[in-house]
Design an enzyme around this catalytic site. Structure first.
Site, PDB file in Angstrom:
ATOM      1  N   LEU A 147      70.700 108.285  56.110  1.00  0.00           N
ATOM      2  CA  LEU A 147      69.768 107.211  55.768  1.00  0.00           C
ATOM      3  C   LEU A 147      70.494 105.977  55.243  1.00  0.00           C
ATOM      4  CD1 LEU A 147      66.978 109.291  53.985  1.00  0.00           C
ATOM      5  CD2 LEU A 147      66.760 108.129  56.198  1.00  0.00           C
ATOM      6  N   CYS A 148      70.084 104.836  55.732  1.00  0.00           N
ATOM      7  CA  CYS A 148      70.660 103.556  55.297  1.00  0.00           C
ATOM      8  C   CYS A 148      70.600 103.393  53.785  1.00  0.00           C
ATOM      9  CB  CYS A 148      69.867 102.418  55.973  1.00  0.00           C
ATOM     10  SG  CYS A 148      70.102 100.796  55.254  1.00  0.00           S
ATOM     11  N   PHE A 149      69.458 103.812  53.193  1.00  0.00           N
ATOM     12  CA  PHE A 149      69.274 103.551  51.763  1.00  0.00           C
ATOM     13  C   PHE A 149      70.045 104.527  50.870  1.00  0.00           C
ATOM     14  CE2 PHE A 149      66.129 100.746  53.454  1.00  0.00           C
ATOM     15  CZ  PHE A 149      66.125  99.686  52.554  1.00  0.00           C
ATOM     16  N   LYS A 163      69.046 101.423  45.854  1.00  0.00           N
ATOM     17  CA  LYS A 163      69.141 100.387  46.890  1.00  0.00           C
ATOM     18  C   LYS A 163      67.732  99.995  47.319  1.00  0.00           C
ATOM     19  CE  LYS A 163      71.224  99.804  51.512  1.00  0.00           C
ATOM     20  NZ  LYS A 163      72.217 100.392  52.448  1.00  0.00           N
TER      21      LYS A 163
END
Lengths: 269, 130
Positions: A147-149, A163
């Site tokens: 996951l990006c976050f 984030k």
């Protein structure tokens, strides 16, 4: 003095993942050197997983909550995002002769994210840039969070360690596309991720009442209010890089844009 | 194979082409040190398949750095005859040697006269200094 370039702000209603990504892809594909800078802010019509351009679909299968979501692939890189209680933005900047053709634009990331940080801080949130990195080399990229976050790059925006905003870019022969996601609230599909309005511990305590009186945005603000907040911050951030003469509009104002949506192409690699 | 930047021809989008002094008509293609520096931390590279035909200036692959996906363009037209598949697992080596060790694909040229339209080292250096 730098001449201004035309800019178009498009606030779109929620759409499916395929349509949202097809529109952004078409905006990039049809960008012309004398065309406008386009800023689009939108939501998704149901919780949807977007994969970074090179991510493997099977990597979502280890998380049962993610595996049952509809999915789409972005043209931009980076990690996967659950688009649920968040706002997505895309910015397309047509190539000018003096722009590089490889790699990311650090100045664009920084100016936009710093503008968001400043505006969040003016509202009372303890926002800051991450200035840290979980970046992996090609040999060890398997260990990068899906996951990006959960990833960190130096220009990500953190509130109380969480984030809240992440962005990624794509270059093409026609221009630069920057995607960003602004997490407002925790999604049931990603209970490990905190949205801005969940991060109450990140609220700066000093002068909170004055801030609340002075600004119309707080945890009870409407989504429309946050869309306006995001628009203003993006415009201010872009303005530090580029003098843009903004006007509001719709996709219909870009007559040459052929979305060419087939309903499936955004899922291909 | 030792390739030095002075011997190469360039696209303004930072891809290079090297043609040996033989009659093979094969161009070796990569990206310049300037491009590698612009890209910063490389995490993934997508390459074409052997046998794929390319047109000069068309996209032959993509490279992902930490925060961006960027296309790579072919300086020449022709057919892909070899790809440097081992490079994908050691992209960091491009930072050390983007030329000899960092070649990406080899193309059997269909029109070697296209080389004359590419930038030489001096012209490319001048472009990068702007």
């Amino acid at each position: 003095m730098q001449a201004s370039v035309p800019g178009l702000v498009i606030l779109d209603p929620p759409e499916s993942g395929e349509i949202n990504m097809a529109v952004d892809e078409a905006l990039l594909k049809n960008a012309t050197s004398d065309g406008p800078v386009v800023m689009r802010i939108y939501q998704w019509d149901q919780p949807t997983l977007s994969l970074g351009h090179f991510q493997r679909l099977e990597d979502r299968d280890s998380d049962a909550l993610l595996a049952k979501l509809p999915w789409v692939r972005r043209k931009t890189g980076g990690g996967a995002i659950v688009h649920d209680l968040e706002l997505t933005y895309s910015i397309v900047i047509p190539n000018r002769i003096d722009q590089p053709t490889k790699g990311h634009s650090e100045s664009l990331y920084r100016s936009i994210h710093l503008s968001l940080v400043e505006n969040l801080r003016s509202l009372g949130w303890d926002a800051k840039l991450s200035e840290s990195c979980t970046c992996q080399t090609s040999a060890s990229r398997e260990s990068e969070p899906f996951l990006c976050f959960l990833r960190r790059s130096p220009v990500d925006i953190l509130v109380n360690g969480d984030k809240i905003v992440g962005s990624a870019q794509r270059r093409s022969e026609t221009g630069l596309l920057q995607h960003g996601s602004f997490l407002l609230r925790r999604s049931q599909s990603t209970p490990e991720l905190c949205g801005l309005l969940d991060a109450t511990a990140g609220f700066i305590s000093i002068d909170q009442e004055n801030l609340r009186k002075k600004n119309k945005f707080d945890a009870s603000s409407t989504v429309d209010g946050w869309i306006d907040f995001l628009r203003q911050a993006l415009q201010a951030g872009l303005g530090k890089n580029l003098k843009v003469d903004w006007r509001n509009g719709t996709l219909g104002d870009l007559c040459s844009v052929d979305v060419g949506w087939t309903g499936s192409h955004a899922k291909q690699r | 194979m030792s390739i030095t930047p002075e011997k190469l021809r360039y696209l303004n989008s930072h891809e290079w082409a090297y043609v040996a002094d033989d009659s093979s008509g094969i161009a070796t293609i990569g990206i310049s040190a300037f491009a590698v520096e612009e890209l910063t931390d490389l995490v993934f590279m997508a390459l074409p398949k052997v046998g794929q035909t390319l047109k000069a200036g068309s996209e032959f692959g993509e490279v992902e750095s930490v925060k961006a996906v960027s296309p790579m363009y072919s300086p020449v037209s022709g057919t892909v005859v070899e790809i440097h598949s081992a490079l994908v697992d050691k992209l960091e080596s491009l930072s050390v040697d983007p030329y000899s060790e960092g070649w990406i694909i080899k193309v059997k040229m269909s029109d070697p006269s296209e080389l004359a339209g590419l930038l030489d080292w001096e012209a490319y250096k001048k472009q990068c200094s702007h």
